[in-house]
Design a protein around this motif. Structure first.
Motif, PDB file in Angstrom:
ATOM      1  N   MET A 128     -34.539 -17.465 -46.910  1.00  0.00           N
ATOM      2  CA  MET A 128     -33.186 -18.055 -46.986  1.00  0.00           C
ATOM      3  C   MET A 128     -32.830 -18.685 -45.652  1.00  0.00           C
ATOM      4  N   SER A 129     -32.380 -19.917 -45.677  1.00  0.00           N
ATOM      5  CA  SER A 129     -32.064 -20.570 -44.408  1.00  0.00           C
ATOM      6  C   SER A 129     -30.709 -20.087 -43.900  1.00  0.00           C
ATOM      7  N   ALA A 130     -30.592 -20.039 -42.572  1.00  0.00           N
ATOM      8  CA  ALA A 130     -29.351 -19.567 -41.952  1.00  0.00           C
ATOM      9  C   ALA A 130     -28.265 -20.628 -42.088  1.00  0.00           C
ATOM     10  N   VAL A 131     -27.015 -20.179 -42.203  1.00  0.00           N
ATOM     11  CA  VAL A 131     -25.881 -21.107 -42.241  1.00  0.00           C
ATOM     12  C   VAL A 131     -25.054 -20.886 -40.971  1.00  0.00           C
ATOM     13  N   PRO A 132     -25.069 -21.870 -40.055  1.00  0.00           N
ATOM     14  CA  PRO A 132     -24.257 -21.713 -38.847  1.00  0.00           C
ATOM     15  C   PRO A 132     -22.799 -22.005 -39.171  1.00  0.00           C
TER      16      PRO A 132
ATOM     17  N   ARG B 116     -12.212  -6.925 -43.217  1.00  0.00           N
ATOM     18  CA  ARG B 116     -12.837  -8.168 -42.769  1.00  0.00           C
ATOM     19  C   ARG B 116     -14.090  -7.951 -41.904  1.00  0.00           C
ATOM     20  N   ASP B 117     -14.019  -6.999 -40.955  1.00  0.00           N
ATOM     21  CA  ASP B 117     -15.124  -6.863 -40.009  1.00  0.00           C
ATOM     22  C   ASP B 117     -16.419  -6.421 -40.687  1.00  0.00           C
ATOM     23  N   ALA B 118     -16.301  -5.530 -41.676  1.00  0.00           N
ATOM     24  CA  ALA B 118     -17.493  -5.078 -42.407  1.00  0.00           C
ATOM     25  C   ALA B 118     -18.079  -6.226 -43.228  1.00  0.00           C
ATOM     26  N   VAL B 119     -17.207  -6.997 -43.865  1.00  0.00           N
ATOM     27  CA  VAL B 119     -17.674  -8.136 -44.661  1.00  0.00           C
ATOM     28  C   VAL B 119     -18.379  -9.147 -43.762  1.00  0.00           C
ATOM     29  N   ARG B 120     -17.774  -9.367 -42.589  1.00  0.00           N
ATOM     30  CA  ARG B 120     -18.341 -10.331 -41.659  1.00  0.00           C
ATOM     31  C   ARG B 120     -19.744  -9.909 -41.209  1.00  0.00           C
ATOM     32  N   ALA B 121     -19.892  -8.609 -40.914  1.00  0.00           N
ATOM     33  CA  ALA B 121     -21.194  -8.101 -40.489  1.00  0.00           C
ATOM     34  C   ALA B 121     -22.220  -8.245 -41.606  1.00  0.00           C
ATOM     35  N   ALA B 122     -21.799  -7.972 -42.845  1.00  0.00           N
ATOM     36  CA  ALA B 122     -22.719  -8.075 -43.981  1.00  0.00           C
ATOM     37  C   ALA B 122     -23.145  -9.529 -44.204  1.00  0.00           C
ATOM     38  N   LEU B 123     -22.226 -10.459 -44.023  1.00  0.00           N
ATOM     39  CA  LEU B 123     -22.574 -11.887 -44.144  1.00  0.00           C
ATOM     40  C   LEU B 123     -23.575 -12.268 -43.061  1.00  0.00           C
ATOM     41  N   GLN B 124     -23.324 -11.797 -41.850  1.00  0.00           N
ATOM     42  CA  GLN B 124     -24.215 -12.108 -40.722  1.00  0.00           C
ATOM     43  C   GLN B 124     -25.630 -11.608 -41.005  1.00  0.00           C
ATOM     44  N   GLU B 125     -25.717 -10.420 -41.626  1.00  0.00           N
ATOM     45  CA  GLU B 125     -27.024  -9.860 -41.962  1.00  0.00           C
ATOM     46  C   GLU B 125     -27.816 -10.772 -42.901  1.00  0.00           C
ATOM     47  N   GLN B 126     -27.073 -11.542 -43.703  1.00  0.00           N
ATOM     48  CA  GLN B 126     -27.739 -12.469 -44.634  1.00  0.00           C
ATOM     49  C   GLN B 126     -27.846 -13.869 -44.029  1.00  0.00           C
ATOM     50  N   GLY B 127     -27.635 -13.975 -42.720  1.00  0.00           N
ATOM     51  CA  GLY B 127     -27.820 -15.260 -42.041  1.00  0.00           C
ATOM     52  C   GLY B 127     -26.633 -16.187 -42.143  1.00  0.00           C
ATOM     53  N   ILE B 128     -25.467 -15.662 -42.560  1.00  0.00           N
ATOM     54  CA  ILE B 128     -24.283 -16.519 -42.692  1.00  0.00           C
ATOM     55  C   ILE B 128     -23.315 -16.234 -41.545  1.00  0.00           C
ATOM     56  N   ALA B 129     -23.172 -17.221 -40.663  1.00  0.00           N
ATOM     57  CA  ALA B 129     -22.285 -17.065 -39.518  1.00  0.00           C
ATOM     58  C   ALA B 129     -20.850 -17.375 -39.945  1.00  0.00           C
ATOM     59  N   THR B 130     -19.896 -16.669 -39.366  1.00  0.00           N
ATOM     60  CA  THR B 130     -18.481 -16.930 -39.647  1.00  0.00           C
ATOM     61  C   THR B 130     -17.728 -16.860 -38.320  1.00  0.00           C
ATOM     62  N   GLY B 131     -16.475 -17.271 -38.324  1.00  0.00           N
ATOM     63  CA  GLY B 131     -15.673 -17.205 -37.097  1.00  0.00           C
ATOM     64  C   GLY B 131     -14.366 -16.482 -37.355  1.00  0.00           C
ATOM     65  N   ILE B 132     -13.678 -16.114 -36.282  1.00  0.00           N
ATOM     66  CA  ILE B 132     -12.331 -15.539 -36.411  1.00  0.00           C
ATOM     67  C   ILE B 132     -11.423 -16.338 -35.485  1.00  0.00           C
ATOM     68  N   HIS B 133     -10.486 -17.059 -36.067  1.00  0.00           N
ATOM     69  CA  HIS B 133      -9.609 -17.931 -35.279  1.00  0.00           C
ATOM     70  C   HIS B 133      -8.154 -17.560 -35.517  1.00  0.00           C
ATOM     71  N   TYR B 134      -7.643 -16.510 -34.783  1.00  0.00           N
ATOM     72  CA  TYR B 134      -8.278 -15.908 -33.624  1.00  0.00           C
ATOM     73  C   TYR B 134      -8.147 -14.398 -33.729  1.00  0.00           C
ATOM     74  N   PRO B 135      -9.032 -13.647 -33.079  1.00  0.00           N
ATOM     75  CA  PRO B 135      -9.032 -12.198 -33.275  1.00  0.00           C
ATOM     76  C   PRO B 135      -7.883 -11.457 -32.578  1.00  0.00           C
ATOM     77  N   TYR B 136      -7.313 -12.045 -31.508  1.00  0.00           N
ATOM     78  CA  TYR B 136      -6.254 -11.347 -30.764  1.00  0.00           C
ATOM     79  C   TYR B 136      -4.999 -12.199 -30.708  1.00  0.00           C
ATOM     80  N   PRO B 137      -3.856 -11.660 -31.158  1.00  0.00           N
ATOM     81  CA  PRO B 137      -2.611 -12.425 -31.010  1.00  0.00           C
ATOM     82  C   PRO B 137      -2.273 -12.551 -29.523  1.00  0.00           C
ATOM     83  N   ILE B 138      -1.825 -13.729 -29.133  1.00  0.00           N
ATOM     84  CA  ILE B 138      -1.651 -14.015 -27.707  1.00  0.00           C
ATOM     85  C   ILE B 138      -0.611 -13.106 -27.050  1.00  0.00           C
ATOM     86  N   HIS B 139       0.475 -12.784 -27.785  1.00  0.00           N
ATOM     87  CA  HIS B 139       1.544 -11.991 -27.153  1.00  0.00           C
ATOM     88  C   HIS B 139       1.097 -10.585 -26.788  1.00  0.00           C
TER      89      HIS B 139
END
Ligand SMILES: *Cc1c(COP(=O)(O)O)cnc(C)c1O
Length: 372
Positions: A1-5, A293-316
């Motif tokens: 399976m090809s990776a998805v950046p 979300r974090d567990a799902v994200r890790a599981a996607l990464q394991e299958q070569g699917i990269a994802t992002g979080i925009h953004y993980p920390y609220p600025i305040h």
């Protein structure tokens, strides 16, 4: 399976390589590296792209574009500027460059944009400007925002860093407020090969101020009409952007097409961030909300699917902005969104089959989880 950046500019470079290298060579042999024909040509072309009457001023980054637009509007120490805390940090850096204090308005859970119902409570005697952020390429209803300001002397400066090509009732973002800021950071909808940005204003007087501020406050040579900084877009980046701008409309329709594919193929139980009514989303990012979300994200990464979080920390709640005095719980929607949002891979050169694969894997993950 090809990776998805999550993002890949190299394919775009391969497609335009010949033209880009020729354009760079032309600049280097032209004898003019700063504020020449390429920058001027790009400013005109970008104004036409926005199809607003007004003027573009090309600068060194999106952050500078926003800071310069604020300065041109007279924002400075002692003033307050209302914005949101789920944006990219540079929105707030730009406000602080002027010496003003950012005041955070909470966001709407469905659109992830400034909750305009809460805006009036954020306004006070020191409010000098509001910076609506068209986050993810989704559109803040600037018309409604203007009506809420009710003719007070408060400026609207749009942060369009993620929203090139988005529209509200047919009109381009960036032309709706008093002034606006765009970024051409490589990952944006229109990306340079380094840092670059642009301010726009429908108001010739504001545009003239922005032009002075971009270069030491100069109008003629060696004479400062006002205080300024150095934030010029360079000719090489402008030449690259001149090659890419004619393709932006195609890139946008491709982004919108892929977003529709996600809309159709994702399990309907997955919450999408909703596009604003009467607006055309520019789909800089395709964002969903997920419990765990974090567990799902890790599981996607394991299958070569990269994802992002925009953004993980609220600025305040960031250490660097603790001095503003916000506590946990101050912006409940902003805070809960930061734990749930996930940006799925999306860029114009991505194939439908890659979108199908992301949806298949994500839908299956959620099915297994929900039946476990
Ligand atoms: C990228 C971005 C900026 C800053 O742009 P730079 O060119 O990186 O300085 C500002 N606001 C938002 C919302 C952004 O995404």
């Amino acid at each position: 399976m090809s990776a998805v950046p999550v993002f890949d500019y190299l394919e775009q470079y391969r497609a335009l390589r010949g033209e880009i290298l020729t354009a760079i060579e032309r600049v280097l042999s032209s004898g003019r590296l700063i504020l020449g024909a390429q920058v001027e040509g790009f400013e005109d072309a970008f104004s036409r792209f926005l199809s607003g009457t007004g003027e573009s001023v090309a600068v060194n980054s999106g952050t500078d574009a926003l800071a310069i637009a604020l300065m041109a509007c007279g924002v400075g120490p002692g003033d307050e500027v209302v914005t949101v805390a789920n944006t990219a940090v540079p929105t707030v850096s730009a406000i602080r460059i002027t010496g003003a204090i950012p005041v955070f308005c909470d966001v709407d859970l469905q659109t992830a944009l400034m909750d305009l119902d809460l805006l009036p409570a954020c306004l006070g005697p020191r409010t000098k400007a509001v910076v609506p952020v068209h986050l993810f390429g989704n559109v803040v209803d600037v018309e409604r925002l203007r009506n809420l300001l009710n003719h007070q002397e408060i400026r609207i400066i749009e942060d369009c860093a993620q929203a090139h090509g988005a529209r509200l009732r047919g009109q381009s973002v960036g032309t709706l407020g008093d002034a606006s800021a765009f970024s051409f950071y490589p990952t944006k909808n229109l990306g340079a090969f380094g840092d670059a940005g642009l301010c726009f204003s429908p108001d010739q007087r504001l545009a003239a101020e922005m032009r002075k501020i971009r270069m030491y406050g100069f109008e003629g040579a060696y004479y400062a009409e006002r205080e300024g900084i150095n934030s010029r877009m360079d000719e090489v980046q402008a030449a690259i952007l001149n090659v890419k701008l004619p393709h932006l409309a195609d890139y946008l329709s491709r982004r919108r097409h892929l977003a529709r594919c996600y809309d159709q193929l994702l399990d309907p139980r997955i919450h999408r961030i909703s596009p604003t009514t009467d607006a055309e989303h520019a789909y800089h990012l395709y964002v969903v909300r997920l419990q765990g979300r974090d567990a799902v994200r890790a599981a996607l990464q394991e299958q070569g699917i990269a994802t992002g979080i925009h953004y993980p920390y609220p600025i305040h709640l960031m250490r660097g902005y603790r001095f503003l005095g916000y506590r946990e719980g101050a912006l409940p929607v902003t805070e809960s969104l930061s734990g749930e949002i996930l940006s799925l891979p999306l860029y114009p050169e991505m194939g439908e089959s890659a979108v199908e694969r992301v949806c298949r894997v994500l839908n299956a993950l959620l099915r297994t989880r929900d039946t476990a």
